[in-house]
Enzyme design. Structure first.
Site, PDB file in Angstrom:
ATOM      1  N   SER A 186       0.787  -1.231   0.000  1.00 24.55           N
ATOM      2  CA  SER A 186       0.000   0.000   0.000  1.00 24.55           C
ATOM      3  C   SER A 186       0.819   1.281   0.000  1.00 24.55           C
ATOM      4  O   SER A 186       0.295   2.350  -0.277  1.00 24.55           O
ATOM      5  CB  SER A 186      -0.959   0.007   1.186  1.00 24.55           C
ATOM      6  OG  SER A 186      -0.233   0.051   2.387  1.00 24.55           O
ATOM      7  N   HIS A 214      -5.452  -4.547  -0.452  1.00 26.10           N
ATOM      8  CA  HIS A 214      -5.431  -3.457  -1.438  1.00 26.10           C
ATOM      9  C   HIS A 214      -5.553  -3.939  -2.879  1.00 26.10           C
ATOM     10  O   HIS A 214      -5.522  -3.133  -3.807  1.00 26.10           O
ATOM     11  CB  HIS A 214      -4.150  -2.623  -1.274  1.00 26.10           C
ATOM     12  CG  HIS A 214      -4.126  -1.867   0.009  1.00 26.10           C
ATOM     13  ND1 HIS A 214      -4.693  -0.617   0.147  1.00 26.10           N
ATOM     14  CD2 HIS A 214      -3.651  -2.202   1.227  1.00 26.10           C
ATOM     15  CE1 HIS A 214      -4.549  -0.209   1.396  1.00 26.10           C
ATOM     16  NE2 HIS A 214      -3.917  -1.144   2.073  1.00 26.10           N
ATOM     17  N   LYS A 244     -12.069  -1.667   2.523  1.00 18.34           N
ATOM     18  CA  LYS A 244     -11.440  -0.792   1.526  1.00 18.34           C
ATOM     19  C   LYS A 244     -12.335  -0.741   0.284  1.00 18.34           C
ATOM     20  O   LYS A 244     -13.318  -0.015   0.286  1.00 18.34           O
ATOM     21  CB  LYS A 244     -10.009  -1.255   1.259  1.00 18.34           C
ATOM     22  CG  LYS A 244      -9.190  -1.249   2.562  1.00 18.34           C
ATOM     23  CD  LYS A 244      -7.735  -1.464   2.342  1.00 18.34           C
ATOM     24  CE  LYS A 244      -6.986  -1.757   3.629  1.00 18.34           C
ATOM     25  NZ  LYS A 244      -7.038  -0.728   4.657  1.00 18.34           N
TER      26      LYS A 244
HETATM   27  N1  PMP Z   1      -3.981  -5.877   5.731  1.00 15.46           N
HETATM   28  C1  PMP Z   1      -3.500  -4.880   4.984  1.00 15.46           C
HETATM   29  C2  PMP Z   1      -2.500  -5.198   3.920  1.00 15.46           C
HETATM   30  C3  PMP Z   1      -3.948  -3.564   5.183  1.00 15.46           C
HETATM   31  O1  PMP Z   1      -3.471  -2.561   4.439  1.00 15.46           O
HETATM   32  C4  PMP Z   1      -4.913  -3.318   6.180  1.00 15.46           C
HETATM   33  C5  PMP Z   1      -5.497  -1.940   6.423  1.00 15.46           C
HETATM   34  N2  PMP Z   1      -4.668  -0.907   6.560  1.00 15.46           N
HETATM   35  C6  PMP Z   1      -5.358  -4.388   6.952  1.00 15.46           C
HETATM   36  C7  PMP Z   1      -4.892  -5.660   6.696  1.00 15.46           C
HETATM   37  C8  PMP Z   1      -6.350  -4.179   8.043  1.00 15.46           C
HETATM   38  O2  PMP Z   1      -7.628  -4.143   7.523  1.00 15.46           O
HETATM   39  P1  PMP Z   1      -8.824  -3.500   8.344  1.00 15.46           P
HETATM   40  O3  PMP Z   1      -8.725  -2.027   8.165  1.00 15.46           O
HETATM   41  O4  PMP Z   1     -10.029  -4.104   7.718  1.00 15.46           O
HETATM   42  O5  PMP Z   1      -8.656  -3.917   9.765  1.00 15.46           O
END
Ligand code: PMP
Length: 397
Positions: A186, A214, A244
């Protein structure tokens, strides 16, 4: 009486963070998290949300949530294994399996706790995990919680992964060895080299785990990074988030039926934390239906992403090597990056700076997240502001 030890600890550490500019100031939104947001009465073009397809404010999802709340109320009332499994939780899991082309799926309350749940349900102190050095914090925490030996490999470096896979498997020290990677990273928008990872996994008998937070809704015409590479039957764990591209909240694992059966009896957030609310579940089902049946939003996301990238590049900004709509503008120096983001804010663009320690020192960047909901006019307006500030700060000639 409050603890003096705690008081001293908090005071010292908060002051330290503030003095180093690392204390997060949170700006509450007075509007939905759409392409235009309102903060402290000020309207801003929003280039910082993960709401890739604009579904967080979609009328169809809102209507589905309203109906579910009418029928089931606002809370699920218990953990999944007591009586917090509503029929719509089962429907959501069936839809997720269809969406990910797997036999089954299991839903969790967030992507973060999904990683904590899934890794520790399968791996333990007699195992090893090969983890990309840029993997998300929730993967790192899930690995730590499992107690397995964590072996980091250099970011997307397949020679390093192969060497470490060979060493770990040939050592005879571990019962199971897993390789874990984000599908899309990300901070830079680059895609994991899944075909090579699968090849290495097959050679050394590794369990494969891809967190596609992502990539889902973005790659593979919406179905995600694994589908993008045609590897749906080669990845053991496909992790996703409902927060997301799906626009709601929650996380999931998609995979073989036996894996999902195991997670339903062994993963602790499933057993000990109350399940997703009816509104979240119904809105997520609607979002997945939209993604399965149409690529319209996905196409618009890519159009906007490609447009923004092309224009920023032609202005002369360094936009790194993103392969997805995530568009970093790399400024370099930490202080300059933060100043750039502040100036964007003052001029009407909300785009957060990302600096060390989130990214390596000297690679500070503004991370832009265009979505399907942005109009060309909004992007053009943001670009005009980017150009002006870039020139003012001597970043553009
Ligand atoms: N895995 C990745 C690769 C993420 O970027 C994120 C969110 N930033 C998460 C897990 C966590 O997801 P959530 O916001 O649904 O808790």
């Amino acid at each position: 009486m409050a603890s003096k030890v705690l008081d001293d600890f908090l005071k010292q550490n908060l002051e330290d963070l503030k003095s180093r500019g690392l204390y997060n100031v949170i700006d509450p939104l007075e509007s939905p998290n759409g392409p235009i947001i309102k903060i402290a009465g000020k309207e801003l073009i929003n280039l910082s949300s993960n709401n890739y397809l604009g579904l967080a404010t979609d009328e169809r999802l809102k209507e589905a949530a309203h109906q579910a709340i009418e029928k089931f109320g606002v809370g699920a009332g218990a953990v999944r294994t007591i009586n917090g499994t509503l029929e719509i939780h089962i429907e959501l899991e069936k839809k997720l399996a269809e969406f990910k082309h797997t036999e089954a799926a299991i839903a969790y309350q967030s992507g973060f706790n999904c990683n904590m749940a899934a890794i520790s349900a399968v791996m333990d102190k007699n195992d090893a995990i090969l983890s990309d050095e840029l993997n998300h914090a929730s993967i790192i925490d899930g690995c730590r919680l499992s107690g397995a030996k964590i072996i980091r490999f250099k970011h997307s470096d397949m020679d390093d992964l192969r060497a470490k896979a060979k060493e770990a498997t040939e050592s005879g020290q571990y019962n199971k060895v897993m390789v874990i990677t984000d599908g899309v990273f990300s901070m830079d928008g680059d895609i994991a080299k899944l075909p090579e990872i699968v090849e290495i996994a097959e050679e050394f008998g590794l369990i494969t785990y891809v967190d596609d937070a992502h990539g889902s809704g973005v790659l593979g015409k919406g179905a995600g990074t694994v589908k993008h590479f045609g590897l749906s039957d080669k990845i053991d764990f496909q992790i996703g988030t409902l927060s997301k591209a799906i626009g709601v909240v929650g996380g999931y694992v998609a995979g073989k039926k036996e894996l999902i059966d195991w997670l339903k009896v062994r993963s602790r957030p499933f057993l000990f934390s109350t399940s997703l609310t009816p509104g979240d579940v119904a809105a997520s089902i609607k979002a997945i239906e939209i993604l399965i049946n149409s690529t319209e939003l996905n196409n618009r996301l890519w159009e906007n992403g490609n447009y923004l990238k092309k224009k920023l590049k032609s202005l002369g900004f360094d936009i790194g090597n993103s392969e997805t709509p995530i568009t970093p503008v790399i400024i370099g120096d930490e202080v300059k990056t933060q100043e750039f983001s502040k100036k964007l804010y003052e001029a009407g663009v909300y785009a957060k700076s990302i600096v060390f320690p989130t990214v390596p020192r000297g690679t500070g960047r503004i991370r832009n997240m265009p979505t399907a909901a942005h109009s060309k006019e909004m992007l053009d307006q943001a670009l005009t502001i980017y150009e002006k500030i870039g020139k003012e700060m001597g970043i553009l000639s």
